[in-house]
Design a protein around this motif. Structure first.
Motif, PDB file in Angstrom:
ATOM      1  N   GLN A  64     -53.350  76.767   1.062  1.00 24.70           N
ATOM      2  CA  GLN A  64     -54.398  76.362   0.120  1.00 24.70           C
ATOM      3  C   GLN A  64     -55.284  77.551  -0.259  1.00 24.70           C
ATOM      4  N   LEU A  65     -54.630  78.609  -0.751  1.00 21.49           N
ATOM      5  CA  LEU A  65     -55.325  79.819  -1.169  1.00 21.49           C
ATOM      6  C   LEU A  65     -54.955  80.151  -2.613  1.00 21.49           C
ATOM      7  N   LEU A  66     -55.906  80.731  -3.326  1.00 20.21           N
ATOM      8  CA  LEU A  66     -55.696  81.172  -4.700  1.00 20.21           C
ATOM      9  C   LEU A  66     -55.834  82.691  -4.758  1.00 20.21           C
ATOM     10  N   TYR A  67     -54.790  83.362  -5.283  1.00 25.19           N
ATOM     11  CA  TYR A  67     -54.794  84.819  -5.450  1.00 25.19           C
ATOM     12  C   TYR A  67     -54.921  85.141  -6.935  1.00 25.19           C
ATOM     13  N   TRP A  68     -55.602  86.236  -7.250  1.00 23.70           N
ATOM     14  CA  TRP A  68     -55.670  86.705  -8.629  1.00 23.70           C
ATOM     15  C   TRP A  68     -55.701  88.228  -8.654  1.00 23.70           C
ATOM     16  N   PHE A  69     -55.181  88.778  -9.745  1.00 29.02           N
ATOM     17  CA  PHE A  69     -55.205  90.226  -9.963  1.00 29.02           C
ATOM     18  C   PHE A  69     -56.250  90.541 -11.016  1.00 29.02           C
ATOM     19  N   ASP A  70     -57.147  91.480 -10.690  1.00 30.58           N
ATOM     20  CA  ASP A  70     -58.195  91.927 -11.600  1.00 30.58           C
ATOM     21  C   ASP A  70     -57.806  93.303 -12.123  1.00 30.58           C
ATOM     22  N   GLN A  71     -57.430  93.353 -13.401  1.00 25.78           N
ATOM     23  CA  GLN A  71     -56.991  94.621 -13.975  1.00 25.78           C
ATOM     24  C   GLN A  71     -58.148  95.595 -14.128  1.00 25.78           C
ATOM     25  N   GLY A  72     -59.353  95.085 -14.345  1.00 23.37           N
ATOM     26  CA  GLY A  72     -60.502  95.976 -14.450  1.00 23.37           C
ATOM     27  C   GLY A  72     -60.849  96.639 -13.133  1.00 23.37           C
TER      28      GLY A  72
END
Length: 276
Positions: A64-72
């Motif tokens: 129950q985890l959410l990953y995201w990539f931040d290009q900035g």
């Protein structure tokens, strides 16, 4: 059907079918990550601070985890589904310039980097054990992992959090709002009723002027039909009249056509008159 409105430069999307949650990211002047139910209700912010340009999302369903990539910021971070316990997992390491995909499976993070043309993986908890799995990839499009574990055969939320299906959730698209229903393998459906996604297109409404014209024409034709029926009915029930000699009463005229004259006088000369 529009589920979510008011977005500015949306960039990524992820779905949790077991809990009936929809996650999305948007860039622009107010970059953030949000979530809602599958029908678009219960919209909530997940990540709103320390975020610049989120362009990829991925869910770790078992944990129950959410990953995201931040290009900035050139980093991969994670939070729980309610937005708490934030942690930066992978920071700029030469393979996080411009991602074209992000996926989570078992103990690893997988992503593709467009600048280096490579597919990499690292430990999903600490970012350690970086490995380049593929390199020199031309025209990359995305990263996806197919495995039965990622498609669990469990009851899932259908539409709203309180509606759960044991087998399959069927979505029917309508102009006003979505409709969700549950379907089981024992359900016998015709081909026209096969579960899936369908869309109904509303008929184009008539304008007021066109509707008034049609209504006037219908009223005119109705009156004409009623008038014709009444005329035929009167003609059929009217008694027939026959001209007979008995229908005339011949009376003797009191003014004779020939005026008798006295003997010796000319016609047209009355008494006391002299002939011309």
């Amino acid at each position: 059907v529009q589920l979510i409105t008011g977005l500015y430069n949306p960039s990524a999307l992820a779905v949790d079918p077991l809990r009936g949650l929809l996650f999305w990211a948007q860039c622009g002047t107010s970059p953030k990550v949000e979530k809602s139910s599958l029908d678009g209700s219960s919209r909530t912010d997940v990540v709103t601070s320390l975020i610049q340009q989120p362009v990829a999302l991925s869910l770790d369903l078992p944990r129950q985890l959410l990953y995201w990539f931040d290009q900035g910021m050139r980093s991969i971070s994670r939070v729980t589904l309610d937005g708490s316990h934030r942690k930066t997992v992978v920071e700029s390491n030469g393979y996080l310039d411009r991602l074209f995909g992000l996926a989570v499976f078992e103990g690893f993070l997988y992503w593709g980097d467009e600048v280096t043309g490579s597919v990499c993986r690292a430990n999903k908890h600490s970012g350690s054990n970086l490995q380049v799995l593929m390199s020199n990839i031309t025209s990359p499009g995305g990263v996806a992992i197919l495995h039965p574990v990622l498609q669990p055969n469990r009851p899932s939320v259908c539409g709203r959090p309180r509606m759960t299906c044991q087998h399959r959730c069927v979505v029917d698209l309508h102009p006003e709002r979505l409709r969700f229903s549950c379907s089981s393998p024992e359900t016998k459906l015709n081909n026209s009723q096969a579960p899936g996604i369908s869309s109904t297109v509303p008929a184009k409404p008539l304008s007021d002027a066109t509707f008034a014209g049609y209504l006037s024409l219908i009223m005119f034709l109705s009156l004409l039909l009623v008038g014709t029926a009444l005329w035929w009915w009167r003609e059929e029930l009217r008694p027939s009249r026959s001209l007979t000699l008995q229908s005339f009463s011949l009376k003797e005229s009191r003014d004779p056509l020939i005026i008798p004259t006295p003997s010796g006088s000319e016609p047209g000369v009355g008494p006391g008159r002299k002939p011309c």
